[in-house]
Design an enzyme around this catalytic site. Structure first.
Site, short mmCIF file in Angstrom:
data_model
loop_
_atom_site.label_atom_id
_atom_site.label_comp_id
_atom_site.label_asym_id
_atom_site.label_seq_id
_atom_site.Cartn_x
_atom_site.Cartn_y
_atom_site.Cartn_z
CD GLU A 175 3.07 -1.25 7.55
OE1 GLU A 175 3.27 -0.88 8.96
OE2 GLU A 175 3.30 -0.26 6.81
CG ASP B 44 -0.33 -0.73 2.59
OD1 ASP B 44 0.87 -0.82 2.59
OD2 ASP B 44 -0.37 0.13 3.94
#
Length: 406
Positions: free
Chosen positions: A138, A80
């Site tokens: 995350e 991400d």
């Protein structure tokens, strides 16, 4: 076997960089990584592995089964990005305004894809299984790790290993530490309710800004007067919403804060003392308060035995470009890899990625960038550990100095 792996990876270095640059130009925020997840799944499609999609959300789990008995190791890479406007000026800079790969997750994914492909090509030489955790989200609690764990990503897994490239660490060096290595985190939001009024008549009001200001100062005494001086923690008030007219006494203010700790005992102490402080302010000033307090990412703990194994493996491998393997200090940021480490003995280590010109911007900075040479180092380092971990006996590959895990 390791030299064979390294040679294959070195031949694919340019592909690693190409993938990283493509991902860098097409970032997606936590929990919205649909296109990135599809890119990852498509990469493995047609290869001799098992692909499980939508694990805990946008996560991808790839299993490489040698068909031979042995242990199962999971290796993790996150994918991400962050809500940051990029200011690097790179030719492959983000094409999505306000979204940027400012933490290196594009690099994690790029090296892991090529490592995964190469391990698949060599699966007949392996024992046991390799489980690749391509993890979403995350950066944003509750985080993708805990969602993937709840969806069974660690079923049958013995240990988990992760790498983070670090822009502030010297390229060519690998860094490690056993025990507690990254902070645990908590978030809190408190609304202080007073009584509004006119600035000319403060005696008829109960000024929430005064109480909030007192809280900002007093909360730091938890660190200076309640925490053991040999422990580590921090409290940051990052938002104080008291905006209004200059001559109006606010009836309420909202503060938001960040807590970082290096032990779970400190986590409990800080929360308990924040609640006690607010109760005291309620009595002292006659206000009321509403508190939302969320403990999220745990303290990241590196299993000492597995850490020793990883370090020995790295030191006994001829990884290209590595000039040193060093024990480092604990790292202040939090990392949701910690959830894997609570479930299985795990190790998280660091690969230096400081740009060649020495202009290192910290992670989450609009000008953050990495030295792309670090990606091949990461691929070879993780590959070396995987091969040593899965080898059939201590003498395979002529490497007697790497101790087998019990």
């Amino acid at each position: 076997m390791k030299e064979n792996l390294f040679q294959k990876l070195r031949e694919k270095k340019n592909r690693i960089i190409e993938i990283r640059r493509y991902l860098h130009a097409h970032p997606e925020l936590s929990f919205h990584e649909e296109n990135t997840a599809k890119y990852i799944a498509d990469f493995y499609t047609g290869k001799d592995c098992d692909i499980r999609k939508n694990v805990g959300g946008n996560g991808i789990v790839v299993t490489i089964d040698s068909g031979k008995p042995g242990k199962t190791v999971a290796i993790r890479a996150d994918f991400d990005a962050l809500p940051i406007m990029e200011e690097t000026g790179l030719s492959f800079a983000s094409k999505t305004p306000g979204v940027m790969h400012a933490c290196g997750h594009d690099g994690h994914t790029a090296y892991m894809l090529i490592l995964g492909e190469t391990l698949i090509e060599m699966k007949d030489q392996l024992q046991g299984k390799v489980v690749i955790l391509h993890q979403h989200a995350e950066e944003t609690p509750p985080g993708g790790a805990i969602q993937m764990i709840k969806d069974g990503c660690l079923d049958g897994v013995d240990h988990v290993i992760g790498i983070h490239v670090m822009s502030t660490m010297e390229t060519g060096k690998i860094y490690y530490r056993e025990g507690n290595i990254q902070t645990g985190r908590a978030y809190f939001k408190v609304k202080i309710n007073g009584k509004g009024g006119h600035g000319s008549s403060p005696h008829m009001a109960n000024d929430a800004i005064v109480v909030g200001s007192y809280f900002v100062q007093a909360v730091q005494t938890i660190i200076s007067r309640r925490l053991n001086p040999f422990d580590v923690a921090s409290i940051t008030i990052g938002s104080f919403d008291g905006k209004g007219s200059f001559n109006v006494i606010k009836d309420a203010v909202v503060l938001e804060g960040d807590v970082r700790v290096m032990t779970e005992d400190s986590r409990e102490l800080v929360e308990r003392e924040i609640r006690r402080l607010l109760n005291g302010l309620q009595e002292m000033f006659g206000i009321t308060y509403e508190l939302d307090y969320l403990n999220d990412y745990p303290v990241l703990y590196n299993d000492p035995e597995l850490t020793e194994f990883v370090v020995n493996s790295l030191k006994n491998s001829s990884i290209s470009g590595v000039t040193g393997i060093e024990r480092c200090e604990p790292q202040p940021p939090s990392e949701d890899f910690a959830y894997y480490a609570k479930e299985r003995p795990s190790v998280f280590f660091y690969v230096g990625a400081m740009p060649a010109d020495g202009k290192a911007y910290p992670h989450h900075h609009p000008k953050f960038n990495i030295n792309e040479d670090s990606l091949l180092i990461a691929a070879e380092a993780m590959g070396a550990v995987v091969i040593d971990y899965l080898r059939e006996d201590d003498t395979q590959n002529g490497n007697n100095s790497v101790q087998r895990l019990k």
